[in-house]
Design an enzyme around this catalytic site. Sequence first.
Site, PDB file in Angstrom:
ATOM      1  N   ASN A   9      -1.309   9.354  15.992  1.00 28.09           N
ATOM      2  CA  ASN A   9      -0.104  10.675  16.041  1.00 28.09           C
ATOM      3  C   ASN A   9       0.112  11.164  17.462  1.00 28.09           C
ATOM      4  OD1 ASN A   9       2.637  11.477  16.118  1.00 28.09           O
ATOM      5  ND2 ASN A   9       2.150  11.901  13.657  1.00 28.09           N
ATOM      6  N   TRP A  10       0.636  10.858  18.196  1.00 27.17           N
ATOM      7  CA  TRP A  10       0.399  12.444  19.476  1.00 27.17           C
ATOM      8  C   TRP A  10       1.134  13.265  19.194  1.00 27.17           C
ATOM      9  CZ3 TRP A  10      -0.538   8.961  24.491  1.00 27.17           C
ATOM     10  CH2 TRP A  10      -1.761   8.849  24.219  1.00 27.17           C
ATOM     11  N   LYS A  11       2.336  13.453  18.332  1.00 27.24           N
ATOM     12  CA  LYS A  11       3.211  14.496  18.479  1.00 27.24           C
ATOM     13  C   LYS A  11       4.189  14.647  19.547  1.00 27.24           C
ATOM     14  CE  LYS A  11       1.279  15.446  14.041  1.00 27.24           C
ATOM     15  NZ  LYS A  11       0.804  16.020  12.857  1.00 27.24           N
ATOM     16  N   HIS A  96       7.056  11.473   8.103  1.00 27.43           N
ATOM     17  CA  HIS A  96       6.668  12.093   8.269  1.00 27.43           C
ATOM     18  C   HIS A  96       7.161  13.524   8.484  1.00 27.43           C
ATOM     19  CE1 HIS A  96       3.793  14.465  10.593  1.00 27.43           C
ATOM     20  NE2 HIS A  96       2.836  14.002  10.628  1.00 27.43           N
ATOM     21  N   GLU A  98       6.251  16.644   8.811  1.00 25.52           N
ATOM     22  CA  GLU A  98       7.064  16.933  10.286  1.00 25.52           C
ATOM     23  C   GLU A  98       8.576  17.103  10.219  1.00 25.52           C
ATOM     24  OE1 GLU A  98       4.262  16.571  13.615  1.00 25.52           O
ATOM     25  OE2 GLU A  98       3.328  17.652  12.069  1.00 25.52           O
ATOM     26  N   GLU A 168      -0.558  11.374   3.392  1.00 26.39           N
ATOM     27  CA  GLU A 168      -0.929  12.626   3.978  1.00 26.39           C
ATOM     28  C   GLU A 168      -0.419  13.873   3.196  1.00 26.39           C
ATOM     29  OE1 GLU A 168      -0.519  11.357   8.166  1.00 26.39           O
ATOM     30  OE2 GLU A 168       1.504  12.141   8.200  1.00 26.39           O
ATOM     31  N   GLY A 174      -2.864  19.505  10.749  1.00 26.30           N
ATOM     32  CA  GLY A 174      -2.957  19.962  11.774  1.00 26.30           C
ATOM     33  C   GLY A 174      -3.332  21.148  11.295  1.00 26.30           C
ATOM     34  N   SER A 214      -5.860  15.727   9.265  1.00 28.08           N
ATOM     35  CA  SER A 214      -7.296  17.054   9.425  1.00 28.08           C
ATOM     36  C   SER A 214      -8.324  15.969   9.893  1.00 28.08           C
ATOM     37  CB  SER A 214      -7.785  17.374   8.854  1.00 28.08           C
ATOM     38  OG  SER A 214      -6.287  18.559   8.857  1.00 28.08           O
ATOM     39  N   GLY A 235      -3.544  12.647  13.935  1.00 29.32           N
ATOM     40  CA  GLY A 235      -2.928  13.435  14.584  1.00 29.32           C
ATOM     41  C   GLY A 235      -3.745  14.432  16.076  1.00 29.32           C
ATOM     42  N   GLY A 236      -4.346  15.983  15.933  1.00 29.38           N
ATOM     43  CA  GLY A 236      -5.183  16.564  15.926  1.00 29.38           C
ATOM     44  C   GLY A 236      -5.993  15.396  17.088  1.00 29.38           C
TER      45      GLY A 236
HETATM   46  C1  PEP Z   1      -0.354  13.898  11.402  1.00 29.74           C
HETATM   47  O1  PEP Z   1       0.021  14.528  11.382  1.00 29.74           O
HETATM   48  O2  PEP Z   1      -0.037  12.440  10.970  1.00 29.74           O
HETATM   49  C2  PEP Z   1      -1.887  14.392  11.556  1.00 29.74           C
HETATM   50  C3  PEP Z   1      -2.482  13.533  10.498  1.00 29.74           C
HETATM   51  O3  PEP Z   1      -2.382  15.860  11.785  1.00 29.74           O
HETATM   52  P1  PEP Z   1      -3.769  15.959  11.543  1.00 29.74           P
HETATM   53  O4  PEP Z   1      -4.600  14.649  12.074  1.00 29.74           O
HETATM   54  O5  PEP Z   1      -3.820  16.737  13.274  1.00 29.74           O
HETATM   55  O6  PEP Z   1      -4.077  16.928  10.788  1.00 29.74           O
END
Ligand code: PEP
Length: 257
Positions: A9-11, A96, A98, A168, A174, A214, A235-236
């Site tokens: 997920n590049w957000k 999600h 967010e 999640e 994040g 994470s 994500g990151g």
């Molecule tokens: C996400 O936002 O879907 C996610 C899992 O982010 P991160 O891996 O950065 O925690």
Amino acid sequence: MRRKFVAGNWKMNTLGQSAAELARALAQAWPRAKPQVEVAVCPPFPYLASVGAALAGSGIELGAQNVSHEKPGALTGEIAIEMLRDLGCRWVILGHSERRRLMGETDALISKKVTAALAGGVPAILCVGETLAQREAGQTWAVLDAQMQGSLAGVEAVAMNDVVIAYEPVWAIGTGVTATTAQAQSAHAHLRRWLSIRYNPDVAGQTRILYGGSVKPDNAQSLLGQPDVDGALVGGASLKAADFLAIVRAAESIINP
Ligand code: PEP
């Protein structure tokens, strides 16, 4: 057996050039679809076409991060499922945290989006997860149950072929804090029990449940090695080709040690 699935997920990250470079690096490293591990990336809307072109012929699928529940028409600034399908999207991330937290998306709205995605032929990655306050208050199972119930309202068992769940925990997204393998496994097992009760044991047995929060190269193998963890939503770490590929290879190594 459930096929492992790693999705990035590049957000709201990358620009045109960095998105294309990242996609090209991934496509080179993962040139063919493999039967045991499915891989997808979900770039921002403006780069779906260029990333899709960079991934063409590779083993990496394209996904989007959101969709409108409405049909194409007069709705300024929104994106319809027909457009995602037209761009070659194989997945859409919905619910999600967010978007739930910052954009006010409710389970009722998310269920409309899930229904629109499935009707439009684009499978959904449905995200659920509790906040830290909810976990500390002992509400994790109740929160997950309510999100599943609300977000999947109206989705019949047969349509669950096209739904992947992503657990999640909001406190792990994040933040660099990851759920322990025991916390992840017990939440996934809980979600699978929920699927069995709401639908049936077949749906529960076949639905893939990803962990997100994470995930990094150094924790991927232990998380993905849990019996009810079928992959990761990343994500990151999905913004660095080397890190994302290391997570994909960790998934592969569990199947082919
Ligand atoms: C996400 O936002 O879907 C996610 C899992 O982010 P991160 O891996 O950065 O925690």
